[in-house]
Write a protein that holds these residues in place. Sequence first.
Motif, PDB file in Angstrom:
ATOM      1  N   TYR A 202       1.084  -1.120   0.534  1.00 54.29           N
ATOM      2  CA  TYR A 202      -0.036  -0.077   0.201  1.00 54.29           C
ATOM      3  C   TYR A 202       0.681   0.998  -0.126  1.00 54.29           C
ATOM      4  CZ  TYR A 202      -3.325   4.022   1.144  1.00 54.29           C
ATOM      5  OH  TYR A 202      -3.924   4.600   1.905  1.00 54.29           O
ATOM      6  N   PRO A 204       0.407   5.106  -0.226  1.00 58.33           N
ATOM      7  CA  PRO A 204      -0.604   5.921   0.034  1.00 58.33           C
ATOM      8  C   PRO A 204      -0.432   7.603  -1.554  1.00 58.33           C
ATOM      9  CG  PRO A 204       0.963   6.973   1.704  1.00 58.33           C
ATOM     10  CD  PRO A 204       1.144   4.980   0.456  1.00 58.33           C
ATOM     11  N   ALA A 205      -1.633   8.449  -1.183  1.00 50.38           N
ATOM     12  CA  ALA A 205      -1.219   9.349  -2.245  1.00 50.38           C
ATOM     13  C   ALA A 205       0.124  10.452  -2.192  1.00 50.38           C
ATOM     14  CB  ALA A 205      -2.315  10.507  -2.870  1.00 50.38           C
ATOM     15  N   ASP A 206       0.247  10.937  -2.939  1.00 50.97           N
ATOM     16  CA  ASP A 206       1.416  11.757  -2.614  1.00 50.97           C
ATOM     17  C   ASP A 206       1.470  12.883  -3.850  1.00 50.97           C
ATOM     18  OD1 ASP A 206       2.223  11.117  -5.428  1.00 50.97           O
ATOM     19  OD2 ASP A 206       3.730   9.098  -3.979  1.00 50.97           O
ATOM     20  N   ASN A 209       1.253  11.091  -7.267  1.00 48.52           N
ATOM     21  CA  ASN A 209      -0.293   9.812  -7.620  1.00 48.52           C
ATOM     22  C   ASN A 209      -0.916  11.231  -7.014  1.00 48.52           C
ATOM     23  OD1 ASN A 209       1.279   7.337  -8.939  1.00 48.52           O
ATOM     24  ND2 ASN A 209       2.462   8.126  -7.784  1.00 48.52           N
ATOM     25  N   PRO A 210      -1.602  10.828  -6.877  1.00 48.03           N
ATOM     26  CA  PRO A 210      -2.976  12.071  -6.397  1.00 48.03           C
ATOM     27  C   PRO A 210      -4.329  11.229  -5.643  1.00 48.03           C
ATOM     28  CG  PRO A 210      -3.505  12.534  -8.342  1.00 48.03           C
ATOM     29  CD  PRO A 210      -1.796  11.958  -8.342  1.00 48.03           C
ATOM     30  N   LYS A 211      -3.679   9.446  -5.987  1.00 49.59           N
ATOM     31  CA  LYS A 211      -4.821   8.846  -5.309  1.00 49.59           C
ATOM     32  C   LYS A 211      -3.664   7.329  -4.800  1.00 49.59           C
ATOM     33  CE  LYS A 211      -8.625   9.097  -8.355  1.00 49.59           C
ATOM     34  NZ  LYS A 211      -9.807   8.438  -9.405  1.00 49.59           N
ATOM     35  N   PRO A 212      -4.087   6.874  -3.218  1.00 49.48           N
ATOM     36  CA  PRO A 212      -3.305   5.628  -2.804  1.00 49.48           C
ATOM     37  C   PRO A 212      -3.606   4.607  -3.434  1.00 49.48           C
ATOM     38  CG  PRO A 212      -5.054   6.543  -1.046  1.00 49.48           C
ATOM     39  CD  PRO A 212      -5.390   7.329  -2.739  1.00 49.48           C
ATOM     40  N   ARG A 213      -2.677   4.032  -3.599  1.00 43.81           N
ATOM     41  CA  ARG A 213      -2.367   2.248  -4.898  1.00 43.81           C
ATOM     42  C   ARG A 213      -2.607   1.508  -4.004  1.00 43.81           C
ATOM     43  NH1 ARG A 213       2.593   4.241  -7.632  1.00 43.81           N
ATOM     44  NH2 ARG A 213       3.219   5.578  -5.808  1.00 43.81           N
TER      45      ARG A 213
END
Length: 325
Positions: A202, A204-206, A209-213
Amino acid sequence: MLKFLTSIVFVFVFGNGIAQRISPADSAYFKSAGDTLKEQSAITMDSENYIERFKADSLFTKVLVRAMVKPYSFYYNFSEVNTTSFLYAPDSSFRIITWHLSLDDARFRQRGVIQMNTPDGAIKIFPLFDVSDFTENPLDSVRTPRNWIGAIYYKMLLNKHNNKKYYTLLGYDENNLRSTKKWMEVLWFNDRQEPIFGGSIYLPADSLNPKPRLLYRYNIEYKKGTTAKFNYDEDDKIIVQDNLMSESNDVSKKFTYVPSGYYEGFEWKNGQWVNIPQLYTQNLGEDNAPTPHKIIGKSGFIEEEEEAVKPNATKDKKKPKKKSK
């Protein structure tokens, strides 16, 4: 040297009683096979002639398989071969053997095999076939030995969740002329005791990458010739990695990535590895950086840091004390 790996992992595997399972004749055979493997591995690594490299790799594979099909070969560590990784599971249930073949100056193919530890010495192996060159997105799927994302493994961890075992592998990949990769792979076994590659990782968003992956495996890629930390901290029970930045400020060019001086990592929580975006809130500086520990020498290919951050490097900045009035 990689002998460091084999000497460590065999402390808990090889007692006198276990070693006696190998007959003197088989022991002599394994020693001879190990010498041949060492010789052919050197040709595979050092020869400038690609035909010689391919022939040596083919003979290396044949000799290794012939040795592995002998009873109790699991208990012979092939310490003669210091450019190949023989990595044992923490519970001694299997070992994974990995090496690579240089196709040319810019391409590398990983080789591998999993050998199970069977109680009666019966043969149970799973060859690994590297399909990295033919995979657009290696992070997006669960895989089998037949479509393995290749790496030379230097560390294996064992975690449990819901009474199931998960083995986390950390590995190295020469990648190409301009960049190097390091991998985090989760290995487990299905109900038929067949190896499956792919776990829950997992992020988190950064800012990028605006959405968690949620990934099945994870890697870092950085400039060739640069050393980037990516290993397990036994004290804190986390995987620590260098935070990377582009030295040309172009995040699309991974071959420009170098350590920023900060660290991030992963912690095992509820059956998955969860990213910790920032482990150390201050730049440690050159003098306090983790000390590299080379596993394989000049003729090899793995470089990985084994040392933790030095004691004088703090994880958090301390707030200055208020002066009393």
